[in-house]
Design an enzyme around this catalytic site. Structure first.
Site, PDB file in Angstrom:
ATOM      1  N   LEU A 163       0.641  -1.181   0.044  1.00  0.00           N
ATOM      2  CA  LEU A 163      -0.070   0.060   0.015  1.00  0.00           C
ATOM      3  C   LEU A 163       0.904   1.198  -0.127  1.00  0.00           C
ATOM      4  CD1 LEU A 163      -2.808  -0.906   2.531  1.00  0.00           C
ATOM      5  CD2 LEU A 163      -3.155  -0.898   0.148  1.00  0.00           C
ATOM      6  N   ASP A 164       0.399   2.186  -0.596  1.00  0.00           N
ATOM      7  CA  ASP A 164       1.040   3.512  -0.774  1.00  0.00           C
ATOM      8  C   ASP A 164       1.291   4.059   0.839  1.00  0.00           C
ATOM      9  OD1 ASP A 164       0.963   3.522  -3.248  1.00  0.00           O
ATOM     10  OD2 ASP A 164      -0.709   4.790  -3.490  1.00  0.00           O
ATOM     11  N   VAL A 165       2.119   4.825   1.139  1.00  0.00           N
ATOM     12  CA  VAL A 165       2.533   5.470   2.423  1.00  0.00           C
ATOM     13  C   VAL A 165       1.253   6.189   2.904  1.00  0.00           C
ATOM     14  CG1 VAL A 165       3.429   7.589   1.449  1.00  0.00           C
ATOM     15  CG2 VAL A 165       4.385   7.149   3.652  1.00  0.00           C
ATOM     16  N   HIS A 183      -0.196   3.278  -8.178  1.00  0.00           N
ATOM     17  CA  HIS A 183      -1.409   4.089  -7.769  1.00  0.00           C
ATOM     18  C   HIS A 183      -2.547   4.079  -8.700  1.00  0.00           C
ATOM     19  CE1 HIS A 183       1.721   6.216  -5.500  1.00  0.00           C
ATOM     20  NE2 HIS A 183       2.333   6.841  -6.331  1.00  0.00           N
TER      21      HIS A 183
END
Length: 232
Positions: free
Chosen positions: A101-103, A184
């Site tokens: 997962l993204d930050v 993304h």
């Protein structure tokens, strides 16, 4: 598996400590003392540490509720790694994240040391469904459900996204289910529809749903049913 790694995994001691007990002839394999940490341990090898039999290698399967400003990496970089939340485990070496997962994204993160299992989740060919709860900056366009179902043209991509499912909670909150994991992707899909994602939370991977009793940063081991669901 290497003998020194096997010892660490089953006893909780460090690699340095494993080398020490090997030098002191405290480790036997099938009754014979072994000093070489690179010795190959198989399913048939009986390993004893100071007279105590060490069990067979058991794979680990964990679900973590990720917090923001953490990264899905095994080491700290600009942000802290989610692995830091597993401080109760005796040995986190060998663990990896199955589906990053993204930050700034929260929610379900599977962590395991079973490469074949994680491949079922991450490989595009397996088309493992992931469900996200998405919060948007602007009201959703009227035909968003149809666009997601038909596939969306992302900037810089040659092909449309694979068909997904969009469930509208209200005009600025939706549930999105997709089977891909492009860079993304969720944010880019809504950008292509003229909107912006302001909050993103993963709730489900395949049949594995994030445990509602887990606070952000908490984790638990997966049940046998959850583990096996990935193979189905």
């Amino acid at each position: 598996m290497r003998l020194d790694k096997f010892i660490c995994h089953h006893s909780g001691i460090s690699r340095a400590e494993a080398k020490r007990v090997l030098r002191q002839d405290l480790v036997t394999c099938n009754g014979e003392a072994v000093r070489n940490g690179a010795y190959k341990v198989t399913a048939e090898t009986e390993v004893e540490l100071d007279g105590q039999l060490l069990g067979e290698v058991k794979k680990r399967y964990i679900m973590l509720n990720k917090v923001t400003d953490t990264i899905c990496s095994t080491v700290d970089e600009e942000y802290p790694s989610v692995i830091n939340f597993l401080d109760e485990l005796p040995n986190t070496r060998g663990l990896h994240i199955a589906g990053r997962l993204d930050v700034d994204t929260t929610g379900l993160v599977p962590i395991t040391d079973d490469g074949q299992w994680s491949h079922q989740i991450t490989s595009p060919k397996k088309q493992c469904a992931k469900r996200y709860r998405v919060w948007l900056a602007e009201p959703l366009c009227a035909d968003a459900e149809q666009q997601v179902e038909q596939g969306i043209q992302l900037h810089g991509e040659d092909e449309l996204t694979k068909p997904g499912i969009l469930e509208r909670i209200d005009d600025t909150e939706v549930l999105l289910t997709i089977t891909e994991g492009k860079y993304h992707q969720v944010k880019r899909m809504f950008a292509a529809m003229g909107n912006k994602v302001v909050g993103l939370h993963r709730e489900q991977i395949g049949e594995i749903e994030l445990d509602e009793t887990l606070y952000e940063g908490e984790w638990r081991e997966l049940t046998e049913e959850e583990i096996q669901s990935v193979w189905q």
